[in-house]
Write an enzyme that holds these catalytic residues in place. Structure first.
Site, mmCIF file in Angstrom:
data_model
loop_
_atom_site.group_PDB
_atom_site.id
_atom_site.type_symbol
_atom_site.label_atom_id
_atom_site.label_comp_id
_atom_site.label_asym_id
_atom_site.label_seq_id
_atom_site.Cartn_x
_atom_site.Cartn_y
_atom_site.Cartn_z
ATOM 1 C CG ASP A 192 -1.927 1.110 1.200
ATOM 2 O OD1 ASP A 192 -1.862 1.996 0.419
ATOM 3 O OD2 ASP A 192 -2.970 1.117 1.879
ATOM 4 C CG HIS A 197 -0.255 5.620 4.900
ATOM 5 N ND1 HIS A 197 -1.343 5.822 5.787
ATOM 6 C CD2 HIS A 197 -1.071 4.961 3.870
ATOM 7 C CE1 HIS A 197 -2.500 5.420 5.636
ATOM 8 N NE2 HIS A 197 -2.476 5.018 4.407
ATOM 9 C CB ILE A 212 -2.357 8.644 9.532
ATOM 10 C CG1 ILE A 212 -2.712 8.265 8.265
ATOM 11 C CG2 ILE A 212 -2.443 9.962 10.068
ATOM 12 C CD1 ILE A 212 -4.310 8.329 8.246
ATOM 13 N N GLY A 215 -4.599 1.982 8.118
ATOM 14 C CA GLY A 215 -5.533 1.195 9.001
ATOM 15 C C GLY A 215 -5.444 -0.336 9.113
#
Length: 289
Positions: A192, A197, A212, A215
């Site tokens: 990903d 990110h 961040i 998830g």
């Protein structure tokens, strides 16, 4: 506006992926496993000797291309939020192998104008050589900008069943795991590569003080915590892990995973960050054999 018929019947490509023990180790490192290199439990996921894969690797590999970005879907992709993730394991997740994923849109639910919509995807993870199904992953995305589509299409699906809430009592077990400061940079190497990110400028435009954590990395941390705390480090015992994402996690934070014992190998799960007094995973469900 979301096109119900096109999205429901979108021809999502099958994807075949081969991964190695090195990839399983890299995935675990991206979850923060290995932070204590003297911990025998962590070495079971980060060292070739008796290597186990963290089973939620099944949710991270063999993803189809991001077809929801296609303008023909009518989806406002910039307002899409990953809401829930659910993985059921039918066989132990191998530390290396080749799988084929088959994805389908199982549900599209209109919550109403201004309230958004829900898309549910089911993805089978199949051992390419044997044809046996290793896992099924279920992903729910909240489309905040697509509510009201049924007023045009005249059709909507029933909402998905909700995940159970956690009991209103003290947890039966707890486990802490710290995400390394570079966790997102490591985890993105598992597939990903969303710049949210990694790139501080893009994170700032999205309203975050810094990039961040993915998830699905938080989700994988929950699986490792459950295996470590409830299954004596035996990844083969994990049969299901489901959770709702309720707040972002920043790399470097310490998560406290709380577990409540249920019946027949079921445990309820919640994850919080005490430093910010925020719950980041809720309505979690763990099933062990």
């Amino acid at each position: 506006m979301l096109n119900y018929d096109k999205v429901k019947h979108w021809p999502i490509e099958d994807v075949t992926q081969t991964w190695t023990e090195r990839d399983s180790i890299l995935y675990a490192l991206g979850l923060g496993v290995g932070g204590d290199p003297m911990d025998a439990n962590q070495l079971r996921f980060t060292y070739e000797k008796d290597l186990q894969a963290v089973p939620t690797l099944a949710a991270a590999i063999a993803w189809p291309k991001s077809w929801m970005r296609n303008p023909e879907t009518g989806i406002d992709y910039l307002k899409l939020v990953h809401g829930e993730q659910d993985t059921r394991l039918f066989k132990p997740m191998p530390a290396s192998g080749t799988v084929t994923s088959r994805t389908r849109v199982s549900r599209i639910c209109d919550k109403g104008v201004g309230k958004g919509a829900i898309v549910e995807l089911l993805r089978d993870i199949i051992d390419t050589a044997s044809g046996e199904r290793i896992a099924e992953t279920r992903q729910i995305s909240f489309l905040r900008g697509d509510g009201g589509f049924s007023e045009v299409s005249g059709v909507t699906d029933a909402p998905p069943a909700g995940l159970p809430g956690v009991p209103e009592r003290a947890p039966d077990a707890e486990f802490e795991l710290t995400s390394p400061a570079q966790a997102a940079l490591i985890y993105r190497l598992s597939g990903d590569s969303n710049p949210l990110h990694a790139d501080p400028e893009i994170a700032a435009k999205a309203g975050f003080s810094k990039p961040i954590l993915h998830g699905l990395a938080t989700y994988g941390m929950a699986a490792f915590a459950a295996i470590s705390c409830l299954a004596a480090g035996d990844a083969r015992r994990l049969k299901r892990v489901a959770a709702r994402f309720t707040a972002p996690v920043y790399p470097g934070e310490t998560l406290r995973f709380q577990f409540w014992k249920g019946d027949n190998g079921r445990w309820h799960l919640l994850a919080r960050i005490d430093a910010r007094d925020v719950i980041v995973l809720n309505n979690g469900l763990i099933i062990l054999s």
